[in-house]
Design a protein around this motif. Structure first.
Motif, PDB file in Angstrom:
ATOM      1  N   LYS A 156       0.831  -1.207   0.000  1.00 39.98           N
ATOM      2  CA  LYS A 156       0.000   0.000   0.000  1.00 39.98           C
ATOM      3  C   LYS A 156       0.865   1.256   0.000  1.00 39.98           C
ATOM      4  O   LYS A 156       0.561   2.243  -0.687  1.00 39.98           O
ATOM      5  N   GLU A 157       1.935   1.233   0.789  1.00 40.31           N
ATOM      6  CA  GLU A 157       2.823   2.388   0.847  1.00 40.31           C
ATOM      7  C   GLU A 157       3.524   2.618  -0.488  1.00 40.31           C
ATOM      8  O   GLU A 157       3.825   3.768  -0.845  1.00 40.31           O
ATOM      9  N   ALA A 158       3.786   1.551  -1.234  1.00 39.68           N
ATOM     10  CA  ALA A 158       4.492   1.669  -2.514  1.00 39.68           C
ATOM     11  C   ALA A 158       3.597   2.174  -3.630  1.00 39.68           C
ATOM     12  O   ALA A 158       4.094   2.624  -4.673  1.00 39.68           O
ATOM     13  N   ASN A 159       2.286   2.096  -3.441  1.00 45.02           N
ATOM     14  CA  ASN A 159       1.379   2.564  -4.490  1.00 45.02           C
ATOM     15  C   ASN A 159       1.610   4.053  -4.755  1.00 45.02           C
ATOM     16  O   ASN A 159       1.619   4.868  -3.836  1.00 45.02           O
ATOM     17  N   GLY A 160       1.809   4.399  -6.015  1.00 49.02           N
ATOM     18  CA  GLY A 160       2.068   5.784  -6.382  1.00 49.02           C
ATOM     19  C   GLY A 160       3.542   6.155  -6.374  1.00 49.02           C
ATOM     20  O   GLY A 160       3.904   7.295  -6.706  1.00 49.02           O
ATOM     21  N   ARG A 161       4.389   5.217  -5.987  1.00 52.26           N
ATOM     22  CA  ARG A 161       5.833   5.495  -5.958  1.00 52.26           C
ATOM     23  C   ARG A 161       6.342   5.754  -7.374  1.00 52.26           C
ATOM     24  O   ARG A 161       6.017   5.021  -8.315  1.00 52.26           O
ATOM     25  N   GLN A 162       7.137   6.790  -7.524  1.00 53.54           N
ATOM     26  CA  GLN A 162       7.635   7.164  -8.851  1.00 53.54           C
ATOM     27  C   GLN A 162       8.647   6.142  -9.359  1.00 53.54           C
ATOM     28  O   GLN A 162       9.527   5.693  -8.617  1.00 53.54           O
ATOM     29  N   LEU A 163       8.523   5.774 -10.633  1.00 55.23           N
ATOM     30  CA  LEU A 163       9.457   4.833 -11.240  1.00 55.23           C
ATOM     31  C   LEU A 163      10.733   5.559 -11.642  1.00 55.23           C
ATOM     32  O   LEU A 163      10.795   6.794 -11.674  1.00 55.23           O
ATOM     33  N   SER A 164      11.746   4.785 -11.978  1.00 54.95           N
ATOM     34  CA  SER A 164      13.049   5.377 -12.266  1.00 54.95           C
ATOM     35  C   SER A 164      13.055   6.245 -13.511  1.00 54.95           C
ATOM     36  O   SER A 164      13.940   7.088 -13.674  1.00 54.95           O
ATOM     37  N   ASN A 165      12.061   6.068 -14.403  1.00 52.19           N
ATOM     38  CA  ASN A 165      12.017   6.904 -15.607  1.00 52.19           C
ATOM     39  C   ASN A 165      11.549   8.326 -15.308  1.00 52.19           C
ATOM     40  O   ASN A 165      11.588   9.202 -16.180  1.00 52.19           O
ATOM     41  N   GLY A 166      11.073   8.561 -14.082  1.00 52.27           N
ATOM     42  CA  GLY A 166      10.693   9.898 -13.658  1.00 52.27           C
ATOM     43  C   GLY A 166       9.339  10.374 -14.126  1.00 52.27           C
ATOM     44  O   GLY A 166       8.893  11.466 -13.744  1.00 52.27           O
ATOM     45  N   LYS A 167       8.624   9.563 -14.905  1.00 47.38           N
ATOM     46  CA  LYS A 167       7.325  10.016 -15.430  1.00 47.38           C
ATOM     47  C   LYS A 167       6.161   9.098 -15.059  1.00 47.38           C
ATOM     48  O   LYS A 167       5.013   9.538 -15.007  1.00 47.38           O
ATOM     49  N   ASP A 168       6.449   7.846 -14.791  1.00 48.36           N
ATOM     50  CA  ASP A 168       5.386   6.894 -14.455  1.00 48.36           C
ATOM     51  C   ASP A 168       5.428   6.548 -12.968  1.00 48.36           C
ATOM     52  O   ASP A 168       6.411   6.794 -12.278  1.00 48.36           O
ATOM     53  N   SER A 169       4.325   5.938 -12.496  1.00 50.73           N
ATOM     54  CA  SER A 169       4.226   5.541 -11.089  1.00 50.73           C
ATOM     55  C   SER A 169       3.890   4.069 -10.984  1.00 50.73           C
ATOM     56  O   SER A 169       3.345   3.456 -11.910  1.00 50.73           O
ATOM     57  N   LEU A 170       4.214   3.495  -9.827  1.00 54.10           N
ATOM     58  CA  LEU A 170       3.860   2.111  -9.530  1.00 54.10           C
ATOM     59  C   LEU A 170       2.423   2.071  -9.034  1.00 54.10           C
ATOM     60  O   LEU A 170       2.036   2.834  -8.154  1.00 54.10           O
ATOM     61  N   HIS A 171       1.625   1.168  -9.599  1.00 54.06           N
ATOM     62  CA  HIS A 171       0.229   1.001  -9.191  1.00 54.06           C
ATOM     63  C   HIS A 171       0.060  -0.407  -8.627  1.00 54.06           C
ATOM     64  O   HIS A 171       0.359  -1.396  -9.303  1.00 54.06           O
ATOM     65  N   THR A 172      -0.413  -0.486  -7.401  1.00 52.32           N
ATOM     66  CA  THR A 172      -0.532  -1.783  -6.724  1.00 52.32           C
ATOM     67  C   THR A 172      -1.977  -2.063  -6.328  1.00 52.32           C
ATOM     68  O   THR A 172      -2.775  -1.145  -6.135  1.00 52.32           O
ATOM     69  N   ILE A 173      -2.288  -3.338  -6.202  1.00 53.16           N
ATOM     70  CA  ILE A 173      -3.614  -3.755  -5.750  1.00 53.16           C
ATOM     71  C   ILE A 173      -3.446  -5.025  -4.925  1.00 53.16           C
ATOM     72  O   ILE A 173      -2.549  -5.835  -5.201  1.00 53.16           O
ATOM     73  N   ILE A 174      -4.261  -5.198  -3.897  1.00 50.02           N
ATOM     74  CA  ILE A 174      -4.116  -6.304  -2.940  1.00 50.02           C
ATOM     75  C   ILE A 174      -5.335  -7.217  -3.030  1.00 50.02           C
ATOM     76  O   ILE A 174      -6.470  -6.773  -2.871  1.00 50.02           O
ATOM     77  N   MET A 175      -5.093  -8.501  -3.265  1.00 48.78           N
ATOM     78  CA  MET A 175      -6.167  -9.487  -3.342  1.00 48.78           C
ATOM     79  C   MET A 175      -6.124 -10.386  -2.117  1.00 48.78           C
ATOM     80  O   MET A 175      -5.058 -10.874  -1.721  1.00 48.78           O
ATOM     81  N   ARG A 176      -7.299 -10.605  -1.526  1.00 51.76           N
ATOM     82  CA  ARG A 176      -7.412 -11.413  -0.314  1.00 51.76           C
ATOM     83  C   ARG A 176      -8.363 -12.595  -0.516  1.00 51.76           C
ATOM     84  O   ARG A 176      -9.496 -12.589  -0.038  1.00 51.76           O
ATOM     85  N   PRO A 177      -7.933 -13.623  -1.225  1.00 56.37           N
ATOM     86  CA  PRO A 177      -8.806 -14.793  -1.352  1.00 56.37           C
ATOM     87  C   PRO A 177      -8.961 -15.508  -0.018  1.00 56.37           C
ATOM     88  O   PRO A 177      -8.037 -15.516   0.810  1.00 56.37           O
ATOM     89  N   SER A 178     -10.133 -16.097   0.191  1.00 53.23           N
ATOM     90  CA  SER A 178     -10.313 -16.924   1.382  1.00 53.23           C
ATOM     91  C   SER A 178      -9.586 -18.252   1.163  1.00 53.23           C
ATOM     92  O   SER A 178      -8.950 -18.464   0.125  1.00 53.23           O
ATOM     93  N   LEU A 179      -9.659 -19.132   2.126  1.00 54.23           N
ATOM     94  CA  LEU A 179      -8.930 -20.403   2.124  1.00 54.23           C
ATOM     95  C   LEU A 179      -9.083 -21.125   0.779  1.00 54.23           C
ATOM     96  O   LEU A 179     -10.197 -21.445   0.360  1.00 54.23           O
ATOM     97  N   ILE A 180      -7.965 -21.392   0.103  1.00 53.31           N
ATOM     98  CA  ILE A 180      -7.993 -21.910  -1.269  1.00 53.31           C
ATOM     99  C   ILE A 180      -7.935 -23.437  -1.287  1.00 53.31           C
ATOM    100  O   ILE A 180      -7.174 -24.055  -0.540  1.00 53.31           O
ATOM    101  N   TYR A 181      -8.758 -24.025  -2.176  1.00 51.28           N
ATOM    102  CA  TYR A 181      -8.715 -25.461  -2.394  1.00 51.28           C
ATOM    103  C   TYR A 181      -8.739 -25.711  -3.898  1.00 51.28           C
ATOM    104  O   TYR A 181      -9.035 -24.815  -4.692  1.00 51.28           O
TER     105      TYR A 181
END
Length: 367
Positions: free
Chosen positions: A171-196
């Motif tokens: 979450k903290e990394a979302n919006g962090r500027q990339l090394s090219n200086g023009k784009d940003s990192l976009h993150t999303i978090i998925m929380r599946p329940s117990l997987i079978y």
């Protein structure tokens, strides 16, 4: 067959899946191959070499990378030319003495190494696979939603805390500027329940191994009202693909977390497990034992094991610990409305199909 529409009008994506050899990773790669028209190439990173255990199509180019997520040099090399990462790599240890140090190193530090490398290589999109367990404590959860379910003061399972710590970094990394200086990192978090499902090595597989060790009888426990809500791996993987595409189309979902469930019935855990246990020729005990009594016995058994360990090491059946029993004998189910409305996620496998696919796997599984 449902197909993912092209997420954007620009070129197709190169997608890296970390933890590709795991249960969810295998289903992700299968869907990327067979259901995702927005992808042109797939990279699979895992500490174990990826094998096509699900027998999926391989029409799109695939690169198999055998490396540890904590190996910065290998991660940087794997990210070359990548547009999006679906990060599943994690260590889950439910043993009597879980290796918290390794889980922190892989689940938390490994995630940070991955994101730092993404910034360096200008990779804009990260789908982070966490789990509903990050909000699981001793209190029951009834239709828990992202904005109404608090983080517990104490997690039941040791790996849950490490995944929650990784979520904070993501979450903290979302919006962090990339090394090219023009784009940003976009993150999303998925929380599946117990997987079978196919390739599962933790949930139903652990129960079947325990049942085999107990002469083919799974002892039922009675703890009044108990319900669980597992999610079929194929549907959890599909939700991650929907998140991947939505992240490109709608930046408002970035930095958000989403519970993932499907149409698997919310059942008493032993009622849910019964078909899989019986498919192996095993059976459930006729009598349900009081949960409190079983936990009391377990307390003294674990105490004895700890006292005798230095003199005579004793291994308890894997998965038979107080935390796993507390987890199994409580009630946790979730509300996926947010994923439905904002990610356009709907399960692609119904409960009966999910169960049939899973039964075929568990029935033939070598224990």
């Amino acid at each position: 067959m449902a197909e993912v529409s092209t997420a954007a009008a620009d070129q197709k994506q190169v997608v890296l899946v970390t933890g590709a050899s795991g249960c969810l990773g295998q289903h992700l790669v299968k869907h990327l191959q067979e259901r995702d028209e927005s992808v042109k190439e797939i990279k699979c990173l895992d500490i174990k070499p990826y094998q096509n255990n699900l027998q999926h199509k391989t029409e799109k180019p695939m690169t198999i990378i055998t490396a540890d997520i904590r190996n910065e040099r290998a991660v940087v090399k794997a990210l070359e030319g990548v547009d999006c990462v679906i990060h599943c790599a994690a260590v889950v240890d439910t043993g009597l003495w879980p290796d918290v140090k390794t889980m922190n190193s892989v689940n938390v530090d490994g995630t940070q190494i991955l994101m730092d490398a993404m910034v360096e290589l200008n990779v804009k999109y990260l789908v982070f696979v966490s789990g509903a367990d990050v909000i699981v404590g001793d209190d029951p959860i009834y239709y828990g939603a992202e904005n109404t379910t608090p983080v517990p003061k104490r997690h039941i399972l040791a790996h849950s805390k490490t995944k929650l710590d990784a979520e904070v970094l993501v979450k903290e990394a979302n919006g962090r500027q990339l090394s090219n200086g023009k784009d940003s990192l976009h993150t999303i978090i998925m929380r599946p329940s117990l997987i079978y499902g196919e390739q599962d090595q933790h949930f139903i597989t652990a129960v079947l191994k325990l049942t085999k060790q107990q002469s083919g009888v799974l002892r039922q426990l009675d703890n009044v009202f108990v319900r669980i809500q597992p999610t079929y791996a194929g549907n959890a993987a599909w939700a991650c693909l929907r998140a991947k595409d939505k992240l490109r189309e709608d930046k408002s979902v970035a930095g958000e977390e989403f519970f993932v469930t499907d149409d698997t019935q919310i059942l008493d855990p032993f009622e849910f497990l019964a078909p899989y246990v019986q498919s192996r020729g095993y059976k459930l005990s006729v009598r349900a034992y009081p949960y409190w009594l079983f936990m009391l016995v377990m307390y003294f058994v674990v105490l004895a094991v700890r006292l005798l360990w230095s003199v005579y090491p004793i291994e308890l059946p894997k998965g038979l610990t107080q935390p796993t029993l507390r987890y199994l004998c409580n009630t946790y189910f979730y509300n996926r409305t947010k994923a439905t409305l904002r990610l356009d996620y709907e399960p692609i496998y119904g409960y009966e199909e999910s169960q049939q696919k899973s039964l075929q796997y568990y029935k033939r599984l070598f224990l």
